[in-house]
Design a protein around this motif. Structure first.
Motif, PDB file in Angstrom:
ATOM      1  N   LYS A  67       0.820  -1.210   0.000  1.00 35.93           N
ATOM      2  CA  LYS A  67       0.000   0.000   0.000  1.00 35.93           C
ATOM      3  C   LYS A  67       0.855   1.261   0.000  1.00 35.93           C
ATOM      4  CE  LYS A  67      -3.267   2.454   3.008  1.00 35.93           C
ATOM      5  NZ  LYS A  67      -4.009   2.380   4.300  1.00 35.93           N
ATOM      6  N   TRP A  68       1.948   1.225   0.755  1.00 39.07           N
ATOM      7  CA  TRP A  68       2.776   2.419   0.946  1.00 39.07           C
ATOM      8  C   TRP A  68       3.924   2.533  -0.052  1.00 39.07           C
ATOM      9  CZ3 TRP A  68       3.147   1.213   6.866  1.00 39.07           C
ATOM     10  CH2 TRP A  68       1.994   1.687   7.507  1.00 39.07           C
ATOM     11  N   GLN A  71       4.401   5.880  -1.611  1.00 42.38           N
ATOM     12  CA  GLN A  71       4.174   7.014  -0.704  1.00 42.38           C
ATOM     13  C   GLN A  71       5.492   7.327   0.003  1.00 42.38           C
ATOM     14  OE1 GLN A  71       0.758   6.519   1.853  1.00 42.38           O
ATOM     15  NE2 GLN A  71       1.559   7.992   3.352  1.00 42.38           N
ATOM     16  N   SER A  72       6.154   8.409  -0.377  1.00 36.42           N
ATOM     17  CA  SER A  72       7.526   8.681   0.075  1.00 36.42           C
ATOM     18  C   SER A  72       7.634   8.903   1.575  1.00 36.42           C
ATOM     19  CB  SER A  72       8.101   9.894  -0.664  1.00 36.42           C
ATOM     20  OG  SER A  72       7.370  11.077  -0.348  1.00 36.42           O
ATOM     21  N   ASP A  73       6.553   9.353   2.221  1.00 41.39           N
ATOM     22  CA  ASP A  73       6.617   9.608   3.653  1.00 41.39           C
ATOM     23  C   ASP A  73       5.983   8.493   4.481  1.00 41.39           C
ATOM     24  OD1 ASP A  73       4.009  10.046   2.901  1.00 41.39           O
ATOM     25  OD2 ASP A  73       3.765  11.921   4.009  1.00 41.39           O
ATOM     26  N   ALA A  74       5.770   7.325   3.872  1.00 43.17           N
ATOM     27  CA  ALA A  74       5.132   6.212   4.568  1.00 43.17           C
ATOM     28  C   ALA A  74       6.049   5.644   5.657  1.00 43.17           C
ATOM     29  CB  ALA A  74       4.774   5.111   3.575  1.00 43.17           C
ATOM     30  N   LEU A  77       8.650   1.805   3.657  1.00 43.70           N
ATOM     31  CA  LEU A  77       8.849   2.130   2.242  1.00 43.70           C
ATOM     32  C   LEU A  77       9.744   1.074   1.610  1.00 43.70           C
ATOM     33  CD1 LEU A  77       8.338   4.227  -0.035  1.00 43.70           C
ATOM     34  CD2 LEU A  77      10.479   5.316   0.656  1.00 43.70           C
ATOM     35  N   ASP A 327      12.719  13.902   2.448  1.00 42.78           N
ATOM     36  CA  ASP A 327      11.309  13.513   2.497  1.00 42.78           C
ATOM     37  C   ASP A 327      11.036  12.441   3.540  1.00 42.78           C
ATOM     38  OD1 ASP A 327      12.642  11.537   1.119  1.00 42.78           O
ATOM     39  OD2 ASP A 327      11.131  11.276  -0.430  1.00 42.78           O
TER      40      ASP A 327
END
Length: 413
Positions: A67-68, A71-74, A77, A327
């Motif tokens: 899912k993440w 998403q760079s700030d998950a 990662l 980030d």
């Protein structure tokens, strides 16, 4: 077996060297850095946390990673670029999902046992490391996550850990400076915090003064074993000879183990931290005293003395990349500003380190294929928590090997 080389001067290497030295071995510590604890043991979250002993081997972890992924700030990662190492590690990780409960309980037991060893080493060698018996407060903002935490708590209890469930109001009573909306939490009074770098560096200096030899700024490029001898070669072509070695090289352990015929499938999982310098009285008063774990954001905190506030978190599967990404740092700063608005983030020191993660989330401790090669590595996100206990375990294995060798020598005579 008397002359032992400990490869690696992080927290596991230094605690291992201290334990071996206490048992009368002639110990040499070898590391590529100039000083001890300059890599992954430099600026972690600071928690010695049996309460964080849950292993990650669940299908929910896999689903969250997918899912993440973009998403760079998950919190988690995964770089989608494939590699055989990453794929093989992931497959083994999934293969250990059936061992989730057993390994969580075993890790809890090891973490609890480690406390006494950690305190004993600090007391014996006079190590100061901004330690605080502040306990650890886990808080949850999602009901589903809180229900999962209740199930995890039963496993931790089987491992011998005592925790207490808290209501939202009780969370604020424990840590009045914390801002946010919560559904519940858990309080672990027996967990504690400290500065991992101060501990490892201080212990290294103490045992150095007591006779342990240190070969720093030494890059090892090869290793060979011949009967009762281990030969190491450094980048300058010099050869070093020892009766035995203990590999405590973190993410570097896999490559060296392969040269010795051992498969240690460690993958580097990058973690980030910031150290917020509390330069003014308002910031010092507004920062938490309790150590915290935010389950949703996967962020941990520690108060290191009066004027430092450590915030750490995230897991990044990106190979051996050590870059500090803006980030990935920004979410930590934003988290501080959201939950502790009175703390100034004008002075923030970022850091990143590579956690040595095994697919089953359990450290590799003990003898390798060769009787004079030992391992104490692969502690993942719990190196600070588990290192003193695993150092004791591997030292016992080395002592047993020494006594066995002496026995066979007597028989030969």
């Amino acid at each position: 077996m008397q002359n032992i080389a400990v490869l690696g001067a992080g927290i596991t290497g230094i605690t291992t060297a201290a334990k071996l030295h206490e048992q009368g071995f002639n110990v040499t510590v070898i590391d590529r850095q100039r000083y001890a604890a300059m890599d992954t043991s430099f600026a972690n979250g600071g928690q010695l946390s049996a309460s964080n002993a849950e292993v990650w081997n669940t299908w929910s972890t896999i689903l969250k990673g997918l899912k993440w992924m973009l998403q760079s700030d998950a919190p988690l990662l995964v770089n989608p670029k494939p590699s055989w190492h990453k794929i093989s590690w992931m497959l083994e990780f999934m293969g250990n999902i059936p061992n989730y409960e057993r390994n969580t309980i075993a890790t809890t037991e090891l973490a609890i046992a480690s406390r006494a060893h950690m305190h004993a080493l600090a007391d014996r060698w006079g190590v100061e490391y901004d330690s605080s018996d502040c306990g650890i407060l886990h808080f949850y903002s999602d009901k589903k996550d809180f229900e999962h935490a209740r199930r995890v708590n039963k496993l931790l209890a089987k491992g011998g850990l005592e925790r207490f469930e808290l209501s939202p109001s009780e969370i604020i009573e424990k840590e009045p400076q914390l801002h946010g909306d919560f559904v519940g939490g858990f309080w672990t009074p027996s967990d504690f915090t400290g500065d991992i770098h101060k501990y490892a560096f201080g212990l290294a200096e103490a045992i150095r003064k007591d006779g342990v030899n240190f070969l720093m700024e030494t890059e090892l490029v090869d290793v060979k074993t011949e009967q009762d001898v281990v030969r190491l070669k450094d980048a300058n072509g010099s050869e070093l000879e020892f009766d035995g070695i203990v590999v405590c090289l973190g993410v570097g352990s896999r490559a060296l183990a392969a040269k010795l015929g051992d498969r240690i499938n460690i993958y580097p999982v990058k973690g980030y931290s910031i150290t917020v310098n509390l330069r003014d009285e308002q910031s010092q008063q507004s920062a938490p005293i309790r150590s915290l774990l935010d389950d949703k954001a996967k962020i941990v905190t520690s108060r290191l003395g009066v004027d430092r506030f450590r915030i750490a978190g995230t897991a990044e599967f990106n190979g051996y990349n050590r870059d500090i990404r803006a980030d990935r740092i920004k979410p930590l700063v934003d988290w501080c500003q959201h939950h502790f608005p009175g703390v100034s983030t004008e002075s923030v020191v970022p850091w990143a380190g590579l956690r040595p993660m095994m697919p089953n989330m359990m450290p590799k401790v003990g003898v390798g294929r060769r009787q004079n090669v030992f391992y104490n590595t692969g502690h993942g996100h719990l190196g600070w928590t588990l290192s003193a206990a695993t150092a004791d375990i591997v030292t016992a294995a080395v002592v047993e090997a020494r006594e066995g060798n002496e026995h066979f020598k007597k028989l030969a005579l």
